[in-house]
Design a protein around this motif. Structure first.
Motif: not given
Length: 234
Positions: A13-20
């Motif tokens: 979720s969140g930043f983790g998803t978008e960073m990946a």
């Protein structure tokens, strides 16, 4: 440039998803971690995020970051996938002293300080049944959180793109090395991007807080300067 390998915690979720997703779109390798058993309310969104990451070539490992022994074994497993890990992205509170400690080992540090971004952060906290009147300031902050949910100005996908560019030295951050900078350059930990700055504020609100703090620090320094410089041996 050659693909880099990212190890990203909390990609469900969140930043983790978008960073990946952003790192994968840039042509890099991504190894992301998720908790083995997400809560029921987050199970569907977590599965969707994992599916999106895997469809772009990302690898997923299970990890509870509060389990220290597991962290070590999972990181070793991650290293074995592509032979090494080049970039670690974790949503943690880290101090700038870390940058100085790791610089001799050719490990660069970038402290990302985001403003309000439209992630699940404002809905992730758990409230006790009652906080009582003596916690009125806390109640006030939490009420603001409720009102801001879903209205945060920051786009997490854009933030992730800026972070990936900072690490790779591409896009909007290309040329930072030519402009010169502060802490990062002084520590000699790189040439462009991460190596040229220690802190990366993201969002207009974050920049505004930076500016307010800088002015406050300047005011304090000027007020105490005479006393501050009077303490050396004669």
């Amino acid at each position: 440039m050659a693909p880099q390998t990212w190890f990203i915690t909390g990609v469900s979720s969140g930043f983790g998803t978008e960073m990946a997703l952003s790192a994968l779109s840039a042509g890099d390798h991504v190894i992301g971690t998720v908790r083995s058993t997400p809560s029921r309310s987050k199970a569907a969104s977590s599965a969707s995020a994992v599916s999106a990451i895997e469809s772009k070539g990302g690898k997923i490992l299970h990890l509870d970051v509060t389990d220290s022994p597991a962290c070590s074994s999972v990181f070793k497993e991650a290293e074995s996938i592509y032979g090494q890990v080049d970039v670690l992205f974790a949503v943690e509170g880290l101090s700038e002293s870390l940058a100085r400690e790791t610089a001799p080992h050719n490990t660069r540090v970038l402290l990302v300080e985001p403003g309000a971004f439209r992630t699940n952060f404002l809905s992730a906290y758990v409230l006790p049944k009652t906080l009582g009147n003596k916690y009125a300031p806390v109640n006030g902050v939490l009420e603001k959180f409720k009102g801001a949910k879903g209205m945060q100005p920051g786009d997490p996908a854009k933030a992730a793109a800026r972070i990936v560019e900072a690490v790779r030295g591409t896009g909007m951050v290309e040329g930072w090395g030519k402009k010169g900078s502060g802490d990062g350059k002084a520590m000699g930990v790189g040439a462009v991007g991460v190596g040229q700055v220690l802190r990366l504020p993201l969002g207009k609100d974050s920049v505004e807080r930076y500016e307010v703090k800088i002015e406050a620090l300047k005011g304090d320094l000027e007020m105490v300067r005479e006393a501050a410089v009077s303490t050396d041996y004669d």
